[in-house]
Design a protein around this motif. Structure first.
Motif, PDB file in Angstrom:
ATOM      1  N   THR A   1      -2.957  -4.693   8.378  1.00 24.35           N
ATOM      2  CA  THR A   1      -1.656  -4.520   7.759  1.00 24.35           C
ATOM      3  C   THR A   1      -1.265  -5.690   6.870  1.00 24.35           C
ATOM      4  OG1 THR A   1      -0.577  -5.449   9.705  1.00 24.35           O
ATOM      5  CG2 THR A   1      -0.815  -3.038   9.622  1.00 24.35           C
ATOM      6  N   SER A   2      -2.137  -6.672   6.701  1.00 24.32           N
ATOM      7  CA  SER A   2      -1.790  -7.769   5.804  1.00 24.32           C
ATOM      8  C   SER A   2      -1.738  -7.211   4.376  1.00 24.32           C
ATOM      9  CB  SER A   2      -2.807  -8.904   5.906  1.00 24.32           C
ATOM     10  OG  SER A   2      -3.999  -8.560   5.231  1.00 24.32           O
ATOM     11  N   PRO A   3      -0.832  -7.731   3.553  1.00 23.98           N
ATOM     12  CA  PRO A   3      -0.705  -7.212   2.185  1.00 23.98           C
ATOM     13  C   PRO A   3      -2.036  -7.216   1.416  1.00 23.98           C
ATOM     14  CG  PRO A   3       1.133  -8.651   2.691  1.00 23.98           C
ATOM     15  CD  PRO A   3       0.169  -8.757   3.844  1.00 23.98           C
ATOM     16  N   ALA A   4      -2.813  -8.274   1.570  1.00 23.78           N
ATOM     17  CA  ALA A   4      -4.090  -8.350   0.843  1.00 23.78           C
ATOM     18  C   ALA A   4      -5.033  -7.237   1.281  1.00 23.78           C
ATOM     19  CB  ALA A   4      -4.735  -9.717   1.073  1.00 23.78           C
ATOM     20  N   ASN A   5      -5.146  -7.018   2.570  1.00 21.39           N
ATOM     21  CA  ASN A   5      -6.055  -5.980   3.067  1.00 21.39           C
ATOM     22  C   ASN A   5      -5.573  -4.583   2.714  1.00 21.39           C
ATOM     23  OD1 ASN A   5      -7.741  -7.928   4.074  1.00 21.39           O
ATOM     24  ND2 ASN A   5      -6.967  -7.790   6.154  1.00 21.39           N
ATOM     25  N   VAL A   6      -4.266  -4.372   2.733  1.00 21.08           N
ATOM     26  CA  VAL A   6      -3.719  -3.069   2.349  1.00 21.08           C
ATOM     27  C   VAL A   6      -4.070  -2.769   0.890  1.00 21.08           C
ATOM     28  CG1 VAL A   6      -1.569  -1.798   1.917  1.00 21.08           C
ATOM     29  CG2 VAL A   6      -1.891  -3.015   4.080  1.00 21.08           C
ATOM     30  N   LEU A   7      -3.933  -3.759   0.019  1.00 24.14           N
ATOM     31  CA  LEU A   7      -4.269  -3.548  -1.395  1.00 24.14           C
ATOM     32  C   LEU A   7      -5.761  -3.287  -1.592  1.00 24.14           C
ATOM     33  CD1 LEU A   7      -1.929  -6.174  -3.072  1.00 24.14           C
ATOM     34  CD2 LEU A   7      -1.795  -3.680  -3.271  1.00 24.14           C
ATOM     35  N   THR A   8      -6.601  -3.997  -0.853  1.00 26.22           N
ATOM     36  CA  THR A   8      -8.044  -3.759  -0.941  1.00 26.22           C
ATOM     37  C   THR A   8      -8.374  -2.344  -0.486  1.00 26.22           C
ATOM     38  OG1 THR A   8      -8.540  -6.098  -0.603  1.00 26.22           O
ATOM     39  CG2 THR A   8     -10.310  -4.539  -0.133  1.00 26.22           C
ATOM     40  N   LEU A   9      -7.795  -1.928   0.631  1.00 24.64           N
ATOM     41  CA  LEU A   9      -8.055  -0.582   1.151  1.00 24.64           C
ATOM     42  C   LEU A   9      -7.479   0.494   0.224  1.00 24.64           C
ATOM     43  CD1 LEU A   9      -7.449  -1.313   4.926  1.00 24.64           C
ATOM     44  CD2 LEU A   9      -9.655  -0.921   3.795  1.00 24.64           C
ATOM     45  N   LEU A  10      -6.356   0.212  -0.422  1.00 26.65           N
ATOM     46  CA  LEU A  10      -5.788   1.145  -1.395  1.00 26.65           C
ATOM     47  C   LEU A  10      -6.776   1.370  -2.541  1.00 26.65           C
ATOM     48  CD1 LEU A  10      -3.425   2.764  -2.719  1.00 26.65           C
ATOM     49  CD2 LEU A  10      -2.732   0.588  -3.767  1.00 26.65           C
ATOM     50  N   ARG A  11      -7.369   0.281  -3.016  1.00 32.68           N
ATOM     51  CA  ARG A  11      -8.338   0.394  -4.115  1.00 32.68           C
ATOM     52  C   ARG A  11      -9.487   1.311  -3.722  1.00 32.68           C
ATOM     53  NH1 ARG A  11      -8.394  -4.444  -5.098  1.00 32.68           N
ATOM     54  NH2 ARG A  11     -10.339  -5.314  -4.370  1.00 32.68           N
ATOM     55  N   VAL A  12      -9.983   1.160  -2.511  1.00 33.05           N
ATOM     56  CA  VAL A  12     -11.074   2.012  -2.027  1.00 33.05           C
ATOM     57  C   VAL A  12     -10.605   3.464  -1.927  1.00 33.05           C
ATOM     58  CG1 VAL A  12     -12.588   2.487  -0.067  1.00 33.05           C
ATOM     59  CG2 VAL A  12     -12.233   0.122  -0.827  1.00 33.05           C
TER      60      VAL A  12
ATOM     61  N   ALA B   1      -5.775  10.035 -13.958  1.00 30.67           N
ATOM     62  CA  ALA B   1      -6.956   9.228 -13.623  1.00 30.67           C
ATOM     63  C   ALA B   1      -6.851   7.844 -14.250  1.00 30.67           C
ATOM     64  CB  ALA B   1      -8.231   9.932 -14.072  1.00 30.67           C
ATOM     65  N   VAL B   2      -6.425   7.788 -15.508  1.00 31.26           N
ATOM     66  CA  VAL B   2      -6.252   6.501 -16.203  1.00 31.26           C
ATOM     67  C   VAL B   2      -5.234   5.640 -15.458  1.00 31.26           C
ATOM     68  CG1 VAL B   2      -5.418   5.371 -18.306  1.00 31.26           C
ATOM     69  CG2 VAL B   2      -6.872   7.391 -18.484  1.00 31.26           C
ATOM     70  N   GLY B   3      -4.084   6.233 -15.135  1.00 31.66           N
ATOM     71  CA  GLY B   3      -3.034   5.477 -14.456  1.00 31.66           C
ATOM     72  C   GLY B   3      -3.470   4.953 -13.100  1.00 31.66           C
ATOM     73  N   LEU B   4      -4.122   5.805 -12.322  1.00 31.70           N
ATOM     74  CA  LEU B   4      -4.583   5.370 -10.995  1.00 31.70           C
ATOM     75  C   LEU B   4      -5.696   4.331 -11.106  1.00 31.70           C
ATOM     76  CD1 LEU B   4      -4.486   8.704  -8.970  1.00 31.70           C
ATOM     77  CD2 LEU B   4      -2.877   6.778  -8.900  1.00 31.70           C
ATOM     78  N   PHE B   5      -6.554   4.482 -12.109  1.00 28.12           N
ATOM     79  CA  PHE B   5      -7.605   3.485 -12.312  1.00 28.12           C
ATOM     80  C   PHE B   5      -6.976   2.126 -12.629  1.00 28.12           C
ATOM     81  CE2 PHE B   5     -10.555   1.005 -14.812  1.00 28.12           C
ATOM     82  CZ  PHE B   5     -11.702   1.052 -14.028  1.00 28.12           C
ATOM     83  N   ILE B   6      -5.980   2.108 -13.490  1.00 26.74           N
ATOM     84  CA  ILE B   6      -5.312   0.846 -13.843  1.00 26.74           C
ATOM     85  C   ILE B   6      -4.625   0.247 -12.613  1.00 26.74           C
ATOM     86  CG2 ILE B   6      -3.421  -0.155 -15.198  1.00 26.74           C
ATOM     87  CD1 ILE B   6      -4.270   1.810 -17.467  1.00 26.74           C
ATOM     88  N   ILE B   7      -3.955   1.080 -11.826  1.00 29.14           N
ATOM     89  CA  ILE B   7      -3.326   0.591 -10.587  1.00 29.14           C
ATOM     90  C   ILE B   7      -4.380   0.007  -9.656  1.00 29.14           C
ATOM     91  CG2 ILE B   7      -2.177   1.341  -8.456  1.00 29.14           C
ATOM     92  CD1 ILE B   7      -0.586   3.330 -10.274  1.00 29.14           C
ATOM     93  N   ALA B   8      -5.489   0.711  -9.497  1.00 32.28           N
ATOM     94  CA  ALA B   8      -6.563   0.220  -8.623  1.00 32.28           C
ATOM     95  C   ALA B   8      -7.128  -1.100  -9.150  1.00 32.28           C
ATOM     96  CB  ALA B   8      -7.671   1.271  -8.506  1.00 32.28           C
ATOM     97  N   ALA B   9      -7.331  -1.179 -10.460  1.00 36.10           N
ATOM     98  CA  ALA B   9      -7.865  -2.414 -11.043  1.00 36.10           C
ATOM     99  C   ALA B   9      -6.882  -3.571 -10.864  1.00 36.10           C
ATOM    100  CB  ALA B   9      -8.194  -2.194 -12.518  1.00 36.10           C
ATOM    101  N   LEU B  10      -5.592  -3.303 -11.048  1.00 39.17           N
ATOM    102  CA  LEU B  10      -4.581  -4.353 -10.861  1.00 39.17           C
ATOM    103  C   LEU B  10      -4.473  -4.778  -9.400  1.00 39.17           C
ATOM    104  CD1 LEU B  10      -1.754  -3.189 -13.291  1.00 39.17           C
ATOM    105  CD2 LEU B  10      -3.316  -5.141 -13.572  1.00 39.17           C
ATOM    106  N   SER B  11      -4.787  -3.871  -8.484  1.00 39.70           N
ATOM    107  CA  SER B  11      -4.727  -4.230  -7.063  1.00 39.70           C
ATOM    108  C   SER B  11      -5.751  -5.313  -6.733  1.00 39.70           C
ATOM    109  CB  SER B  11      -4.928  -3.002  -6.172  1.00 39.70           C
ATOM    110  OG  SER B  11      -6.281  -2.618  -6.128  1.00 39.70           O
ATOM    111  N   ASP B  12      -6.791  -5.441  -7.555  1.00 38.60           N
ATOM    112  CA  ASP B  12      -7.772  -6.512  -7.363  1.00 38.60           C
ATOM    113  C   ASP B  12      -7.094  -7.867  -7.561  1.00 38.60           C
ATOM    114  OD1 ASP B  12     -10.174  -7.893  -7.008  1.00 38.60           O
ATOM    115  OD2 ASP B  12     -10.664  -7.756  -9.134  1.00 38.60           O
ATOM    116  N   TRP B  13      -6.282  -7.973  -8.596  1.00 35.32           N
ATOM    117  CA  TRP B  13      -5.523  -9.206  -8.795  1.00 35.32           C
ATOM    118  C   TRP B  13      -4.509  -9.368  -7.667  1.00 35.32           C
ATOM    119  CZ3 TRP B  13      -0.231  -9.587  -9.451  1.00 35.32           C
ATOM    120  CH2 TRP B  13       0.234 -10.880  -9.707  1.00 35.32           C
TER     121      TRP B  13
END
Length: 187
Positions: A14-25, A46-58
């Motif tokens: 449930t840590s914010p970092a892990n939640v974002l990593t799991l969201l990307r997956v 698809a474009v919007g979700l891809f951008i959200i997923a890519a930003l979740s890396d940051w």
């Protein structure tokens, strides 16, 4: 309980970092399904979700540093989530005939080699985190994929960005191999 609580005893899902990593997956199969649906609405999603997923890396990196929740698991899961996002999207686009398979092959080989190297280093209790070269490669891959995903972008522009991304992918793979050997000798 702090966001990183539980790090000593295991992974804090449930840590914010892990939640974002799991969201990307979790977004990878959603993006893939959207790409198979005909029509511009699905493509824009698809474009919007891809951008959200890519930003979740940051975002996951920022969250891990902000809450002092940088973990060994995160250092391994974050690059794996990146690989799933990039390779999954590349493979679907190649399957649809929108980009060349040779680019997918080169990127998959590099990502596989780096993953194997990281696993070998782990056997010696050495974690090799991402370098500036790997991060630059990831940005180039994301830009190329966004250009391929966006409706109306000239294919020549998208292809040029893909060539830059593949070139940086190979160069960063060489840098990782060199750095991994150096870490192994030092460790």
């Amino acid at each position: 309980m702090s966001p990183g609580a539980g790090a000593a005893s295991g992974i804090s899902w449930t840590s914010p970092a892990n939640v974002l990593t799991l969201l990307r997956v979790a977004l990878v199969p959603v993006i893939a399904v959207l790409l198979f649906i005909e029509g511009s609405t699905a493509r824009w999603w698809a474009v919007g979700l891809f951008i959200i997923a890519a930003l979740s890396d940051w975002g996951d990196g920022w969250a891990a540093r902000r809450w002092q929740d940088v973990t060994r698991w995160g250092k391994l899961a974050d690059p794996l989530a990146d690989k799933l996002l990039i390779v999954g999207t590349l493979a679907v686009l190649a399957w649809l005939g929108e980009l060349p398979w040779w680019a997918v092959t080169i990127i998959v080989l590099r990502e596989g080699a780096v993953t194997i190297q990281r696993q070998m280093l782990l056997r010696h209790d050495v974690v090799m985190s991402a370098s500036v070269y790997g991060k630059t490669k990831t940005v180039a891959q994301v830009v190329a994929l966004i250009l391929y995903l966006l409706p109306g972008v000239p294919r020549g522009l998208a292809f040029a960005a893909l060539v830059v991304a593949v070139t940086l992918t190979v160069a960063s793979g060489i840098e990782y191999a060199w750095r991994g050997q150096r870490l192994l000798r030092a460790g």
